[in-house]
Design a protein around this motif. Sequence first.
Motif, mmCIF file in Angstrom:
data_model
loop_
_atom_site.group_PDB
_atom_site.id
_atom_site.type_symbol
_atom_site.label_atom_id
_atom_site.label_comp_id
_atom_site.label_asym_id
_atom_site.label_seq_id
_atom_site.Cartn_x
_atom_site.Cartn_y
_atom_site.Cartn_z
ATOM 1 N N LYS A 14 0.835 -1.205 0.000
ATOM 2 C CA LYS A 14 0.000 0.000 0.000
ATOM 3 C C LYS A 14 0.867 1.251 0.000
ATOM 4 O O LYS A 14 0.545 2.235 -0.691
ATOM 5 C CB LYS A 14 -0.927 -0.011 1.225
ATOM 6 C CG LYS A 14 -2.085 -0.998 1.130
ATOM 7 C CD LYS A 14 -2.979 -0.891 2.348
ATOM 8 C CE LYS A 14 -4.180 -1.813 2.241
ATOM 9 N NZ LYS A 14 -5.070 -1.709 3.419
ATOM 10 N N ARG A 15 1.954 1.253 0.757
ATOM 11 C CA ARG A 15 2.845 2.415 0.778
ATOM 12 C C ARG A 15 3.464 2.656 -0.590
ATOM 13 O O ARG A 15 3.626 3.798 -1.034
ATOM 14 C CB ARG A 15 3.948 2.213 1.803
ATOM 15 C CG ARG A 15 3.552 2.430 3.252
ATOM 16 C CD ARG A 15 4.755 2.223 4.163
ATOM 17 N NE ARG A 15 5.857 3.125 3.805
ATOM 18 C CZ ARG A 15 7.097 3.008 4.300
ATOM 19 N NH1 ARG A 15 7.383 2.029 5.143
ATOM 20 N NH2 ARG A 15 8.041 3.864 3.934
ATOM 21 N N ALA A 16 3.818 1.586 -1.287
ATOM 22 C CA ALA A 16 4.547 1.701 -2.548
ATOM 23 C C ALA A 16 3.638 1.961 -3.744
ATOM 24 O O ALA A 16 3.987 2.740 -4.636
ATOM 25 C CB ALA A 16 5.369 0.436 -2.789
ATOM 26 N N PHE A 17 2.462 1.329 -3.774
ATOM 27 C CA PHE A 17 1.628 1.368 -4.980
ATOM 28 C C PHE A 17 0.224 1.940 -4.770
ATOM 29 O O PHE A 17 -0.415 2.326 -5.734
ATOM 30 C CB PHE A 17 1.487 -0.050 -5.561
ATOM 31 C CG PHE A 17 2.791 -0.691 -5.924
ATOM 32 C CD1 PHE A 17 3.446 -0.356 -7.103
ATOM 33 C CD2 PHE A 17 3.375 -1.633 -5.079
ATOM 34 C CE1 PHE A 17 4.647 -0.949 -7.443
ATOM 35 C CE2 PHE A 17 4.579 -2.241 -5.418
ATOM 36 C CZ PHE A 17 5.217 -1.892 -6.598
ATOM 37 N N CYS A 18 -0.248 1.973 -3.529
ATOM 38 C CA CYS A 18 -1.639 2.383 -3.264
ATOM 39 C C CYS A 18 -1.686 3.404 -2.135
ATOM 40 O O CYS A 18 -2.551 3.342 -1.248
ATOM 41 C CB CYS A 18 -2.504 1.172 -2.906
ATOM 42 S SG CYS A 18 -2.280 -0.252 -3.979
ATOM 43 N N PHE A 19 -0.795 4.384 -2.147
ATOM 44 C CA PHE A 19 -0.658 5.300 -1.023
ATOM 45 C C PHE A 19 -1.909 6.164 -0.845
ATOM 46 O O PHE A 19 -2.313 6.484 0.276
ATOM 47 C CB PHE A 19 0.563 6.190 -1.227
ATOM 48 C CG PHE A 19 0.907 7.023 -0.033
ATOM 49 C CD1 PHE A 19 1.564 6.461 1.048
ATOM 50 C CD2 PHE A 19 0.566 8.371 0.024
ATOM 51 C CE1 PHE A 19 1.885 7.226 2.163
ATOM 52 C CE2 PHE A 19 0.865 9.140 1.132
ATOM 53 C CZ PHE A 19 1.531 8.555 2.202
ATOM 54 N N LYS A 20 -2.541 6.550 -1.949
ATOM 55 C CA LYS A 20 -3.714 7.424 -1.856
ATOM 56 C C LYS A 20 -4.885 6.742 -1.163
ATOM 57 O O LYS A 20 -5.690 7.398 -0.506
ATOM 58 C CB LYS A 20 -4.130 7.878 -3.260
ATOM 59 C CG LYS A 20 -3.090 8.728 -3.966
ATOM 60 C CD LYS A 20 -3.536 9.070 -5.376
ATOM 61 C CE LYS A 20 -2.478 9.883 -6.114
ATOM 62 N NZ LYS A 20 -2.900 10.195 -7.508
ATOM 63 N N LYS A 21 -4.989 5.426 -1.320
ATOM 64 C CA LYS A 21 -6.088 4.663 -0.720
ATOM 65 C C LYS A 21 -5.554 3.641 0.276
ATOM 66 O O LYS A 21 -6.085 2.543 0.415
ATOM 67 C CB LYS A 21 -6.880 3.945 -1.815
ATOM 68 C CG LYS A 21 -7.537 4.871 -2.829
ATOM 69 C CD LYS A 21 -8.684 5.669 -2.203
ATOM 70 C CE LYS A 21 -9.379 6.506 -3.246
ATOM 71 N NZ LYS A 21 -10.532 7.269 -2.673
ATOM 72 N N ARG A 22 -4.488 4.022 0.991
ATOM 73 C CA ARG A 22 -3.833 3.073 1.896
ATOM 74 C C ARG A 22 -4.698 2.687 3.084
ATOM 75 O O ARG A 22 -4.421 1.699 3.764
ATOM 76 C CB ARG A 22 -2.514 3.657 2.393
ATOM 77 C CG ARG A 22 -2.647 4.947 3.174
ATOM 78 C CD ARG A 22 -1.271 5.539 3.474
ATOM 79 N NE ARG A 22 -1.334 6.772 4.244
ATOM 80 C CZ ARG A 22 -1.584 7.964 3.719
ATOM 81 N NH1 ARG A 22 -1.834 8.085 2.438
ATOM 82 N NH2 ARG A 22 -1.608 9.039 4.478
ATOM 83 N N ASN A 23 -5.752 3.442 3.357
ATOM 84 C CA ASN A 23 -6.630 3.138 4.495
ATOM 85 C C ASN A 23 -7.797 2.235 4.112
ATOM 86 O O ASN A 23 -8.732 2.054 4.902
ATOM 87 C CB ASN A 23 -7.159 4.439 5.111
ATOM 88 C CG ASN A 23 -6.041 5.274 5.733
ATOM 89 O OD1 ASN A 23 -5.101 4.717 6.306
ATOM 90 N ND2 ASN A 23 -6.134 6.589 5.608
ATOM 91 N N THR A 24 -7.739 1.669 2.884
ATOM 92 C CA THR A 24 -8.785 0.747 2.462
ATOM 93 C C THR A 24 -8.857 -0.441 3.414
ATOM 94 O O THR A 24 -7.828 -0.996 3.820
ATOM 95 C CB THR A 24 -8.516 0.246 1.026
ATOM 96 O OG1 THR A 24 -8.437 1.377 0.160
ATOM 97 C CG2 THR A 24 -9.617 -0.681 0.562
ATOM 98 N N LYS A 25 -10.049 -0.857 3.776
ATOM 99 C CA LYS A 25 -10.224 -1.936 4.749
ATOM 100 C C LYS A 25 -9.717 -3.272 4.198
ATOM 101 O O LYS A 25 -9.725 -3.511 2.993
ATOM 102 C CB LYS A 25 -11.704 -2.065 5.127
ATOM 103 C CG LYS A 25 -12.261 -0.865 5.880
ATOM 104 C CD LYS A 25 -13.720 -1.094 6.244
ATOM 105 C CE LYS A 25 -14.285 0.085 7.022
ATOM 106 N NZ LYS A 25 -15.710 -0.133 7.390
#
Length: 451
Positions: free
Chosen positions: A156-167
């Motif tokens: 999530k940090r590397a590729f999905c940072f904008k939505k890193r809080n996705t459940k």
Amino acid sequence: MRQLQLGKELSHDLRILIQTAQLESGMINPILDDTDLSLPYLEPGHIMHLRDRLRELNGSIVIKDIWYPTLQREGDVSIMEKLSGLPGVTKRELEHANQCRKYTRVITIAEMASLCGRYIPPDRFNGRWRAKSSLKWTRQPPPTGPMWDKYRQLIKRAFCFKKRNTKIGKQVPLDQSLGKWYRNARRHINYTAYRTRRALFIQQSGQGPLCYDRYETNENRNYFVEEGTSLKLPIDAHPVTTTLSRNGNLIADQEYNNTENAALTKYQQTDNDEEDVGDATLDLLQKSEILIACSDGSYDPITSKAAFNWRVVTDSEMGLTQCSAPVNTNPKYMNSYRAEYAGIRSLVKYLKTRELYHKKITIYCDSKSCVDKLNNKYEPSMTDLDKPESDIIRSIKSMAKTFITLQFEWVKGHQDDDDEIPFDERPLPVRLNIVCDISAKRMHAEMHKTD
């Protein structure tokens, strides 16, 4: 290095070790060639010790025909390369992430993401999904829950940072959607469905060899109709998902989305140093059972530059095909022999790629030393590997093994110095050698004009 050059049993074992380390690393570039990035998460061993020493020396080893993975589509990147660049990431975190990556059998983010290229499915983070890879991965126990948690956090940090809080349990959108698939990529994952612009291929179930049901688009191009089977995928086919409509029609969920990888790195380019030779006369060469060829090189010891010219014709002097090109190599390894061998290698490669290896072919050269070495049937010794032209000799001999009848013959050079015999009355090999010598020198002169 010498064992790798010899190409014998020990070389085979070393290649297996290097390719295994390449797969374990998750890197795209060959790990002994590109040594810039540190790989602390890999277990120490002979190959990693060698790589660490090369890194300290700012050196590299380029191994021909060694396996390495390729990027799959636009926006793709090595997972471990991206994770290794995260600020504050620890060695232990990378070790756990690499264990999870290897368990799912993926190398790049395109292999991990959905086929639409917009998100990462939730089953990529819990061990319930493993790619159907054709590569031989090392056996390992399933990663633990905390390992998967850390892997999810790093991804999530590397590729999905904008939505890193996705459940947890939800698909995670990528920060940047992936683009078109590369048609010249090597794919190790066996997907269920592939498509081209007009056809759809569905992998058949079963334990036998891979076979695909082939579907063609209907007249309106809004669904696919079964047409037969196929044992091989077209080179421009890329993975897709499919849906069965309410009326039973098969529909591809993604449009045809393919391109050539114009931004190939030097590591991912195919080994194709073949000169641009036209095929206007190829038909005449293919119809003849006997081909006569000649090659000659031109070398300047002052500038350490060289060029060559080769020509091939039928025994009835039809279908003349020729090529002139500079010799590209490290100047300190350049000599007159390498100029001669470079022309012969280019000629043999042309004959092989045009599938003329079943013909009776004689190649003439005015360097008796070169001819003797090419006709030497013995394997090279350790001392032979020290010579600057040893690699090109082995390359020629390797290609020559595919020919049914290929002979290397010596022809006396510079016979045009004798003006008593008219050019047209000289034997064909002599005439070819004279014009090859003139053309090679002309190519050499053009190189100096360019400089």
